[in-house]
Design an enzyme around this catalytic site. Structure first.
Site, PDB file in Angstrom:
ATOM      1  N   TYR A   1      -2.251  -0.446  10.333  1.00 35.41           N
ATOM      2  CA  TYR A   1      -2.334  -0.818   8.926  1.00 35.41           C
ATOM      3  C   TYR A   1      -1.080  -0.389   8.185  1.00 35.41           C
ATOM      4  O   TYR A   1      -0.473  -1.167   7.438  1.00 35.41           O
ATOM      5  CB  TYR A   1      -3.569  -0.181   8.292  1.00 35.41           C
ATOM      6  CG  TYR A   1      -3.722  -0.480   6.816  1.00 35.41           C
ATOM      7  CD1 TYR A   1      -4.291  -1.681   6.404  1.00 35.41           C
ATOM      8  CD2 TYR A   1      -3.299   0.424   5.849  1.00 35.41           C
ATOM      9  CE1 TYR A   1      -4.437  -1.971   5.048  1.00 35.41           C
ATOM     10  CE2 TYR A   1      -3.427   0.144   4.513  1.00 35.41           C
ATOM     11  CZ  TYR A   1      -4.008  -1.048   4.106  1.00 35.41           C
ATOM     12  OH  TYR A   1      -4.121  -1.337   2.770  1.00 35.41           O
TER      13      TYR A   1
ATOM     14  N   SER B   1       0.843  -1.192   0.000  1.00 36.70           N
ATOM     15  CA  SER B   1       0.000   0.000   0.000  1.00 36.70           C
ATOM     16  C   SER B   1       0.879   1.242   0.000  1.00 36.70           C
ATOM     17  O   SER B   1       2.002   1.224   0.512  1.00 36.70           O
ATOM     18  CB  SER B   1      -0.891   0.016   1.248  1.00 36.70           C
ATOM     19  OG  SER B   1      -1.552   1.261   1.402  1.00 36.70           O
TER      20      SER B   1
END
Length: 259
Positions: free
Chosen positions: A166, A152
């Site tokens: 995250y 990501s």
């Protein structure tokens, strides 16, 4: 089909015919499965929701060369090897593994929601490591393969509040990929780290940003990048490639507002 980044290296261009995708029952995983099926590939699909996989397999059967499915919760790390071996056997081998299964839960650390953060790290990092172990065991045994890690843009820099765990989990995944790239340089085992920006999926539902890419365009960019087999790719390249570079150097007050 020419794979530009790989074709410029030591080994000739190849087409990855047999592909395993985890987290394939929805979101980017489902989108990639549909895109690769349209290209006539053989697919091994894994996810927790077997009913969703079976419905997807039925949809893809007219286009894909073959579709095999298995239930897999990647946090059950002992079961990952079984799932990969089963899918590989059904497909008659595997050329590419896309480590995609992920979780977007999270809460500010220390606010009484530790379970959400721990589950995110267990899925996105520990579960991903289990998948990498299983995939690499297959690739080392056969002497070739393409490992794709769906990280990501959030991995580029530690993010605050609900995104902290995250961000850390994806940074760990990217680092695992970098370590393997250093080890496997010059061999027929290729490792690609993909850093998606905001693409319209369930994991990004509720996010308000002008940087959101629609699902179809995002998946198309994702598959195009994977087929090139680069070491690293921000997806879509615009605006995320320049933003990823900027995130490394911008002040925290600015970077926290970008991702």
């Amino acid at each position: 089909m020419a794979l530009g980044d790989r074709g410029a290296g030591r080994f000739p261009p190849v087409t990855r015919e047999k592909i395993i995708i985890t987290g394939a029952s929805s979101g980017l995983g489902e989108g990639m499965a549909r895109e690769f099926a349209a290209r006539g590939r053989s697919l091994g699909l894994a996810a927790r929701r077997l009913d969703k996989l079976e419905d997807l397999a039925a949809d893809l059967s007219a286009q894909a060369k073959a579709v095999a499915v298995t239930r897999l919760d990647v946090t059950d790390t002992d079961d990952v090897t079984r799932a990969f071996a089963e899918l590989s056997a059904e497909l008659g081998g595997v050329d590419r593994v896309i480590v995609n299964a992920g979780l977007g839960k999270g809460a500010p650390i220390g606010t009484g929601n530790a379970a959400a953060n721990i589950e995110t790290v267990q899925t996105n990092l520990v579960g991903a490591l289990a998948q990498i172990e299983a995939a690499m065991a297959i690739f080392r045994a056969q002497g070739y393969g393409h490992l794709v890690l769906i990280s990501s843009i959030s991995a580029v820099r530690g993010l605050p509040k609900a995104q902290a765990a995250y961000s850390a989990s994806k940074a760990g995944l990217s680092t695992l990929g970098q370590g393997l790239q250093a080890e496997l340089a010059g061999t027929p085992i290729v490792v690609t780290v993909i850093l998606p920006g905001y693409i319209e999926t369930d994991i990004n539902r509720g996010v308000k940003t002008k940087l959101m890419t629609d699902t179809r365009s995002g998946v198309a960019a994702l598959v195009k990048a994977i087929e090139r087999e680069p070491r690293r790719a921000e997806v879509p390249a615009w605006p995320w490639k320049p933003l990823a570079a900027a995130l490394r150097f911008l002040p925290e007050a600015v970077s926290a507002k970008l991702v």
